[in-house]
Write an enzyme that holds these catalytic residues in place. Structure first.
Site, PDB file in Angstrom:
ATOM      1  CG  HIS A 157       4.091   1.110   3.536  1.00 34.51           C
ATOM      2  ND1 HIS A 157       3.622   2.260   2.946  1.00 34.51           N
ATOM      3  CD2 HIS A 157       3.158   0.762   4.465  1.00 34.51           C
ATOM      4  CE1 HIS A 157       2.467   2.602   3.496  1.00 34.51           C
ATOM      5  NE2 HIS A 157       2.162   1.705   4.423  1.00 34.51           N
ATOM      6  CG  HIS A 182      -0.472   5.623   3.867  1.00 36.34           C
ATOM      7  ND1 HIS A 182      -1.618   4.855   3.876  1.00 36.34           N
ATOM      8  CD2 HIS A 182       0.417   4.967   4.649  1.00 36.34           C
ATOM      9  CE1 HIS A 182      -1.420   3.789   4.632  1.00 36.34           C
ATOM     10  NE2 HIS A 182      -0.196   3.832   5.104  1.00 36.34           N
ATOM     11  CD  GLN A 236      -1.159  -0.611   3.666  1.00 36.04           C
ATOM     12  OE1 GLN A 236      -1.225   0.111   4.666  1.00 36.04           O
ATOM     13  NE2 GLN A 236      -1.886  -1.714   3.533  1.00 36.04           N
ATOM     14  NE  ARG A 246      -6.348  -3.623   0.495  1.00 35.90           N
ATOM     15  CZ  ARG A 246      -7.650  -3.569   0.749  1.00 35.90           C
ATOM     16  NH1 ARG A 246      -8.533  -3.825  -0.186  1.00 35.90           N
ATOM     17  NH2 ARG A 246      -8.074  -3.244   1.950  1.00 35.90           N
ATOM     18  CD  GLU A 274       2.373   4.091   7.964  1.00 34.09           C
ATOM     19  OE1 GLU A 274       1.194   4.460   8.069  1.00 34.09           O
ATOM     20  OE2 GLU A 274       2.702   2.961   7.552  1.00 34.09           O
TER      21      GLU A 274
END
Length: 313
Positions: free
Chosen positions: A170, A96, A94, A190, A113
């Site tokens: 990642h 982001h 996936q 995804r 993150e």
């Protein structure tokens, strides 16, 4: 003046397992429990205050009604989210979006993150990055199902740390358990899911266009340099500090004093037990506890054998 101890939200996932119970003692709802949203004000999993005058309120409610606890920080959204993730099986590959894309297309912030590896079975891996040098090449890899050629994998072990900025391809691999500190967002695109089917036999939805839109090409492997402060009774390591968050790893084996560095501090005890000492009170703490030290707590001490991941915006 007291910490805000939190009851997190456990989430069932197709790839989840039982380590949140087996290693942390949480009362998991299913044998495929993949995530604990431990410190969260996100509407998809708001944590609840367990103690004191705010007991029973969610962190989201406190953010709206008692902003002074957070130093009157501006913004509609509590900015951070702490998770523990148990990957019994591989997560989907996936990516982001950044804030601009997330707000424009999903109505919420993007998601940068970072991961602290809590445990990893021998030979366990993550997907981290890709090998395409241009968007055209990236698309060709996808169109021709050349996933092994496109995706980079990295072996991991307990104690490893990875910074995963928005735009990074990642996936957490099977046998890996992490503590994740992230922006408070639940937007995930995804890219690839190993032709995996859900409980109804359907292939899980992919987001190819969005993934191409937001992926950083070429991939950057740049990672933060740790800063270590040796104390008499502990190692205080700054894992990363940037515009989104500062994250620390604290290894403690006695009494260690701390000062509030941010507007407030998020604490996750990932091993050991001990006490949190404030000027007028003390609290027993142990592995699996998550709490916030609000703005009005300017100084504190930890006493015991403790391993902690802490963060602040």
């Amino acid at each position: 003046m007291e910490p805000l101890f939190l009851e997190g939200v456990l989430q069932d996932k197709i790839w989840g397992g039982t380590k949140l119970r087996d290693e942390f003692g949480y009362d998991i709802p299913t044998e495929t429990t993949g995530e604990l949203w431990a410190i969260s004000a996100h509407p998809n999993g708001p944590a609840t205050i367990k103690n004191g005058e705010y007991a029973g309120k969610t962190l989201a409610e406190l953010w709206k009604t008692n902003r002074g606890l957070f130093g009157n920080q501006e913004g509609e959204t509590f900015p951070l989210l702490t998770k523990i993730i148990d990957a019994h099986n591989d997560l989907s590959v996936q990516v982001h979006p950044d804030d601009a894309y997330g707000l424009a297309h999903e109505g919420e912030l993007g998601k940068t993150e970072c991961w602290y590896v809590l445990s990893a079975e021998p030979g366990a891996k993550i997907v981290f990055g890709h090998n395409a040098t241009s968007e055209e090449e990236f698309k060709l890899f996808i169109e021709n199902d050349k996933w092994e050629d496109l995706l980079r994998s990295v072996k991991v072990e307990a104690g490893d740390f990875f910074y995963v900025p928005s735009g990074t391809v990642h996936a957490i691999g099977s046998g890996v358990m992490i503590l994740e500190t992230q922006q408070s967002s639940d937007t995930t695109y995804r890219l690839y899911d190993y032709e995996r089917r859900d409980d109804s036999g359907n292939l899980r939805e992919l987001h190819i266009k969005e993934s191409i839109d937001v992926t950083t090409i070429p991939h950057s492997d740049e990672q933060p340099k740790f800063v270590i402060n040796k104390q008499e009774n502990g190692f205080l390591k700054t894992l990363i500090s940037n515009e989104f968050f500062t994250v620390y790893e604290w290894d403690l084996w006695g009494e260690v004093s701390f000062d509030q560095k941010g507007l407030y501090t998020l604490i996750s005890v990932i091993d050991g037990q001990g006490e949190l000492l404030l000027s007028d009170s003390k609290f027993k703490i142990k592995k699996g506890d998550h709490f916030i030290l609000p703005n009005n707590i300017e100084h504190w001490k930890f006493l015991g054998d403790l391993k902690i991941i802490a963060s602040h915006p």
